[in-house]
Scaffold this motif. Structure first.
Motif, PDB file in Angstrom:
ATOM      1  N   ARG A 218       0.813  -1.225   0.000  1.00  0.00           N
ATOM      2  CA  ARG A 218       0.000   0.000   0.000  1.00  0.00           C
ATOM      3  C   ARG A 218       0.846   1.274   0.000  1.00  0.00           C
ATOM      4  O   ARG A 218       0.317   2.358  -0.272  1.00  0.00           O
ATOM      5  CB  ARG A 218      -0.921   0.003   1.226  1.00  0.00           C
ATOM      6  CG  ARG A 218      -2.082  -0.966   1.085  1.00  0.00           C
ATOM      7  CD  ARG A 218      -2.877  -1.045   2.370  1.00  0.00           C
ATOM      8  NE  ARG A 218      -4.074  -1.863   2.195  1.00  0.00           N
ATOM      9  CZ  ARG A 218      -4.775  -2.407   3.190  1.00  0.00           C
ATOM     10  NH1 ARG A 218      -4.371  -2.207   4.448  1.00  0.00           N
ATOM     11  NH2 ARG A 218      -5.846  -3.130   2.940  1.00  0.00           N
ATOM     12  N   GLN A 311      -6.391  -8.718  -3.383  1.00  0.00           N
ATOM     13  CA  GLN A 311      -7.281  -7.565  -3.343  1.00  0.00           C
ATOM     14  C   GLN A 311      -6.494  -6.268  -3.232  1.00  0.00           C
ATOM     15  O   GLN A 311      -6.796  -5.277  -3.906  1.00  0.00           O
ATOM     16  CB  GLN A 311      -8.237  -7.711  -2.148  1.00  0.00           C
ATOM     17  CG  GLN A 311      -9.248  -6.580  -2.005  1.00  0.00           C
ATOM     18  CD  GLN A 311     -10.201  -6.494  -3.189  1.00  0.00           C
ATOM     19  OE1 GLN A 311     -10.557  -7.510  -3.791  1.00  0.00           O
ATOM     20  NE2 GLN A 311     -10.604  -5.269  -3.529  1.00  0.00           N
ATOM     21  N   VAL A 312      -5.474  -6.266  -2.380  1.00  0.00           N
ATOM     22  CA  VAL A 312      -4.658  -5.060  -2.201  1.00  0.00           C
ATOM     23  C   VAL A 312      -3.889  -4.748  -3.494  1.00  0.00           C
ATOM     24  O   VAL A 312      -3.776  -3.579  -3.888  1.00  0.00           O
ATOM     25  CB  VAL A 312      -3.681  -5.246  -1.029  1.00  0.00           C
ATOM     26  CG1 VAL A 312      -2.715  -4.076  -0.931  1.00  0.00           C
ATOM     27  CG2 VAL A 312      -4.456  -5.396   0.271  1.00  0.00           C
ATOM     28  N   GLU A 315      -6.164  -3.119  -5.968  1.00  0.00           N
ATOM     29  CA  GLU A 315      -6.538  -1.744  -5.629  1.00  0.00           C
ATOM     30  C   GLU A 315      -5.435  -0.736  -5.938  1.00  0.00           C
ATOM     31  O   GLU A 315      -5.653   0.474  -5.801  1.00  0.00           O
ATOM     32  CB  GLU A 315      -6.898  -1.664  -4.146  1.00  0.00           C
ATOM     33  CG  GLU A 315      -8.179  -2.395  -3.800  1.00  0.00           C
ATOM     34  CD  GLU A 315      -8.432  -2.478  -2.304  1.00  0.00           C
ATOM     35  OE1 GLU A 315      -7.554  -2.015  -1.533  1.00  0.00           O
ATOM     36  OE2 GLU A 315      -9.487  -3.009  -1.899  1.00  0.00           O
ATOM     37  N   ASP A 317      -2.808   1.506  -8.321  1.00  0.00           N
ATOM     38  CA  ASP A 317      -3.040   2.274  -9.564  1.00  0.00           C
ATOM     39  C   ASP A 317      -2.309   1.630 -10.732  1.00  0.00           C
ATOM     40  O   ASP A 317      -1.398   2.209 -11.331  1.00  0.00           O
ATOM     41  CB  ASP A 317      -2.582   3.720  -9.375  1.00  0.00           C
ATOM     42  CG  ASP A 317      -3.386   4.444  -8.310  1.00  0.00           C
ATOM     43  OD1 ASP A 317      -4.556   4.071  -8.111  1.00  0.00           O
ATOM     44  OD2 ASP A 317      -2.835   5.352  -7.672  1.00  0.00           O
TER      45      ASP A 317
END
Length: 381
Positions: A218, A311-312, A315, A317
């Motif tokens: 992240r 999932q991360v 997400e 870009d």
């Protein structure tokens, strides 16, 4: 006056689990240990098996000799399962020792190089949430042993566990020897129940490493950091698979003996035995259910956290970045599609909270069926 409670840290949690296994020398030795020390460890494990078999044999002898005394018969039978559990755990330890040594070394190495911000995440997300439960379980197992110590004094019984011998063991020094022998094996039993906490620790820290990887994904800002995450993810998948393979034989031993014990406890409740024996069975049944839950909870979390990486990654870009970056994102997502499962051997399902719910349902179904059969038998008589 306010008493400040000392905070449980990851270091303390690992130390407590390690200390709980001290009696049985179960925590693997470092990989650079000399062969003489490894040989001593294995010899000690074999001595533990011999001592446990001796207690097991004495209880089986008492069971055969007292078939007409229902209470004594049940007490003798109850001691068979924890002793067999000890032997099963030791055999698993000897068979997969190198794999257990590897995953434990990797866990210790991970903790040794952990960064302060990573330690804070593990403290908040894992230690603060789960350490107290496993500390309670370890305390419960050893407190049960304390009850075994004081049992002969309070109840005026010759030995902690019901046992019989083909010779007269009521006089000194044989009585003291048999008493100490049973206490030592009782220590083995309590420590081997704490093996469940050790296996859970391996599972929780494998999950924690996935959590750290997710947090790192992240915050990445360049391709170099992203490449490091891809490499870490691949290594982590391999390590988590090794942890799952290490845990599964110990989990199978626990599930098997817990199931058999719970069925026997159910039989005790529907028979005419003393109230004190039924109360004792309530505590033993609670311990058996806790043992299975100690595996199911971290196994469930590992399933979800190992797939959350996909999932991360999705997400991120990725749609505005290069084709090379998009292909690497796709690779992470594909590798995360298959969760890390702790699959029990012998065709049994994987451990999870859903499995635990079905396990409870099956146990209660067995108990209901036995109660109905017992009532029908009594009414027929």
């Amino acid at each position: 006056m306010i008493i400040m409670q000392e905070k449980i840290t990851l270091k303390k949690a690992i130390a407590v689990v390690k200390l709980s296994l001290f009696v049985i020398w179960f925590w693997p030795l470092p990989q650079n240990t000399n062969k003489r020390k490894i040989l001593c460890m294995k010899l000690y494990q074999h001595v533990c098996i011999i001592l446990t078999i001796a207690v097991l044999a004495s209880m089986m002898y008492a069971l055969v000799q007292n078939l007409d005394d229902l209470d004594l018969l049940i007490k003798s039978a109850l001691g068979l399962f924890p002793c067999s559990h000890v032997i099963g755990n030791i055999l698993c330890h000897l068979i997969i020792y190198q794999r257990l040594q590897y995953v434990t070394f990797e866990m210790e190495n991970f903790y040794a190089v952990i960064k302060p911000h990573e330690n804070a995440i593990i403290q908040r997300e894992y230690v603060d949430k789960y350490a107290k439960f496993y500390g309670f379980c370890i305390s419960l197992f050893y407190m049960s042993l304390f009850g075994l110590f004081v049992g002969p004094i309070v109840l005026d019984e010759p030995l902690p566990a019901p046992a019989d011998f083909p010779f007269d063991a009521s006089h000194q020094p044989l009585r003291a020897i048999t008493y100490i022998h049973q206490i030592v094996v009782g220590l083995y039993i309590a420590a081997h129940l704490c093996v469940n906490a050790f296996m859970a620790l391996l599972l929780w820290l494998a999950s924690a490493r996935f959590k750290l990887l997710i947090e790192e994904l992240r915050t990445i800002t360049n391709m170099y950091d992203f490449s490091k995450c891809i490499e870490k993810h691949q290594q982590l998948l391999e390590y988590a698979a090794e942890v799952a393979l290490t845990v599964r034989p110990f989990a199978l031993v626990t599930v098997f003996f817990s199931t058999v014990s719970l069925i026997v406890f159910g039989l005790i409740f529907i028979t005419k035995v003393s109230l004190s024996l039924k109360i004792q069975c309530v505590f033993l049944a609670t311990s058996a259910l806790l043992e299975v839950f100690m595996y199911s909870w971290p196994a469930e979390h590992l399933i979800h956290i190992s797939t959350n990486v996909a999932q991360v990654a999705f997400e991120m870009d990725w749609y505005d970045d290069s084709e090379y970056f998009q292909k690497n994102i796709q690779m992470i997502i594909l590798r995360s599609q298959k969760p890390i499962l702790v699959v029990l051997p012998c065709g049994l399902p994987s451990l999870s909270l859903r499995y635990y719910a079905s396990y409870l349902s099956t146990i209660f179904s067995y108990f209901t069926t036995m109660r109905i059969m017992f009532e029908e038998t009594n009414s027929g008589i």
